[in-house]
Design a protein around this motif. Structure first.
Motif, PDB file in Angstrom:
ATOM      1  N   LEU A 264      -5.104   1.637   5.214  1.00 51.46           N
ATOM      2  CA  LEU A 264      -5.104   2.935   4.532  1.00 51.46           C
ATOM      3  C   LEU A 264      -5.566   4.066   5.458  1.00 51.46           C
ATOM      4  O   LEU A 264      -5.082   5.192   5.333  1.00 51.46           O
ATOM      5  CB  LEU A 264      -5.987   2.882   3.269  1.00 51.46           C
ATOM      6  N   ARG A 265      -6.447   3.776   6.367  1.00 44.86           N
ATOM      7  CA  ARG A 265      -6.887   4.811   7.327  1.00 44.86           C
ATOM      8  C   ARG A 265      -5.749   5.212   8.252  1.00 44.86           C
ATOM      9  O   ARG A 265      -5.655   6.357   8.677  1.00 44.86           O
ATOM     10  CB  ARG A 265      -8.083   4.313   8.140  1.00 44.86           C
TER      11      ARG A 265
ATOM     12  N   ARG B 209      -6.579   8.845  -4.782  1.00 43.96           N
ATOM     13  CA  ARG B 209      -5.304   8.141  -4.599  1.00 43.96           C
ATOM     14  C   ARG B 209      -5.508   6.908  -3.700  1.00 43.96           C
ATOM     15  O   ARG B 209      -5.045   5.817  -4.025  1.00 43.96           O
ATOM     16  CB  ARG B 209      -4.276   9.099  -3.990  1.00 43.96           C
ATOM     17  N   LYS B 210      -6.235   7.086  -2.614  1.00 38.95           N
ATOM     18  CA  LYS B 210      -6.478   5.955  -1.708  1.00 38.95           C
ATOM     19  C   LYS B 210      -7.375   4.909  -2.364  1.00 38.95           C
ATOM     20  O   LYS B 210      -7.177   3.705  -2.199  1.00 38.95           O
ATOM     21  CB  LYS B 210      -7.091   6.438  -0.393  1.00 38.95           C
ATOM     22  N   ARG B 211      -8.363   5.354  -3.132  1.00 41.04           N
ATOM     23  CA  ARG B 211      -9.283   4.429  -3.803  1.00 41.04           C
ATOM     24  C   ARG B 211      -8.535   3.565  -4.819  1.00 41.04           C
ATOM     25  O   ARG B 211      -8.723   2.343  -4.879  1.00 41.04           O
ATOM     26  CB  ARG B 211     -10.403   5.229  -4.499  1.00 41.04           C
TER      27      ARG B 211
ATOM     28  N   PRO C  88      -6.657  13.186  -2.560  1.00 43.15           N
ATOM     29  CA  PRO C  88      -6.211  12.067  -1.722  1.00 43.15           C
ATOM     30  C   PRO C  88      -7.217  10.912  -1.681  1.00 43.15           C
ATOM     31  O   PRO C  88      -6.836   9.756  -1.498  1.00 43.15           O
ATOM     32  CB  PRO C  88      -6.043  12.685  -0.334  1.00 43.15           C
TER      33      PRO C  88
ATOM     34  N   LEU D 107       0.722   4.000  -2.981  1.00 40.46           N
ATOM     35  CA  LEU D 107       0.399   5.398  -2.664  1.00 40.46           C
ATOM     36  C   LEU D 107       1.475   6.327  -3.199  1.00 40.46           C
ATOM     37  O   LEU D 107       1.192   7.409  -3.718  1.00 40.46           O
ATOM     38  CB  LEU D 107       0.244   5.596  -1.152  1.00 40.46           C
TER      39      LEU D 107
ATOM     40  N   THR E   8      -5.357   2.897  -4.818  1.00 47.15           N
ATOM     41  CA  THR E   8      -4.456   2.032  -4.061  1.00 47.15           C
ATOM     42  C   THR E   8      -5.218   0.840  -3.486  1.00 47.15           C
ATOM     43  O   THR E   8      -4.765  -0.305  -3.574  1.00 47.15           O
ATOM     44  CB  THR E   8      -3.774   2.837  -2.934  1.00 47.15           C
ATOM     45  N   ALA E   9      -6.378   1.104  -2.910  1.00 46.12           N
ATOM     46  CA  ALA E   9      -7.203   0.033  -2.342  1.00 46.12           C
ATOM     47  C   ALA E   9      -7.646  -0.946  -3.435  1.00 46.12           C
ATOM     48  O   ALA E   9      -7.584  -2.170  -3.238  1.00 46.12           O
ATOM     49  CB  ALA E   9      -8.421   0.621  -1.636  1.00 46.12           C
TER      50      ALA E   9
ATOM     51  N   LEU F  78       0.829  -1.212   0.000  1.00 40.92           N
ATOM     52  CA  LEU F  78       0.000   0.000   0.000  1.00 40.92           C
ATOM     53  C   LEU F  78       0.861   1.258   0.000  1.00 40.92           C
ATOM     54  O   LEU F  78       0.575   2.217  -0.733  1.00 40.92           O
ATOM     55  CB  LEU F  78      -0.954  -0.003   1.197  1.00 40.92           C
TER      56      LEU F  78
ATOM     57  N   TRP G 192      -8.564  -1.291   3.854  1.00 41.95           N
ATOM     58  CA  TRP G 192      -9.053   0.020   4.267  1.00 41.95           C
ATOM     59  C   TRP G 192      -8.610   0.373   5.682  1.00 41.95           C
ATOM     60  O   TRP G 192      -8.339   1.553   5.981  1.00 41.95           O
ATOM     61  CB  TRP G 192     -10.573   0.117   4.114  1.00 41.95           C
TER      62      TRP G 192
END
Length: 149
Positions: free
Chosen positions: A146-147, A124-126, A121, A112, A128-129, A108, A143
């Motif tokens: 990522l949090r 970007r996180k979506r 952001p 990222l 990556t997930a 991850l 998730w």
């Protein structure tokens, strides 16, 4: 039972771990069918050339360590290969939980970083997930990590 085919099949199984289905397909290619094929498979199982639990452990460990696959993708691949639920669970036990978490975390972080040019952001996180989930990692775990990042 043809001894020559038995030796050939034993060599095929000794080269790398095989499932019964893989051997059955190879025997068909060698024009060995029905009871003769099943007798050969039974003989190779009794001689420990074929052991599906061992195959599952080797396969799961290898796909995790080399290709960084998650448990979901490994489980699906083992089901496609025709392994029993018991063998699949034994294979997945080969993956150390702490190592699994660390590999996912590293994956991850790397993704990222690759998506750093994206302004938003959330996107970007979506992305990556989505990548980690396609690799077979559990979405809840993805998730959660990522949090924290």
């Amino acid at each position: 039972m043809d001894k020559q085919i038995l030796v050939k099949a034993a060599n095929f199984c000794a080269y790398q771990e095989r499932t019964q289905d893989e051997l059955r397909q190879r025997l068909k290619a060698w024009n060995v069918y029905g009871n003769e094929a099943e007798e050969l498979i039974a003989e190779l199982i009794s001689q420990d050339y074929i052991n599906e639990e061992r195959f599952a452990k080797t396969y799961a460990g290898g796909k995790f360590r080399v290709k960084k696959w998650g448990k979901i993708k490994i489980e699906q691949a083992l089901k496609i290969k025709g392994l029993s639920d018991y063998c699949i669970q034994q294979g997945l036990r080969e993956i150390d939980e702490e190592e699994y978490f660390l590999v996912l975390q590293a994956l991850l972080h790397k993704k990222l970083h690759e998506y750093r040019e994206l302004e938003n952001p959330f996107i970007r996180k979506r992305k990556t997930a989505d990548y980690a989930i396609r690799k077979g990692f559990e979405s809840a775990l993805v998730w959660d990590i990522l949090r924290e990042i």
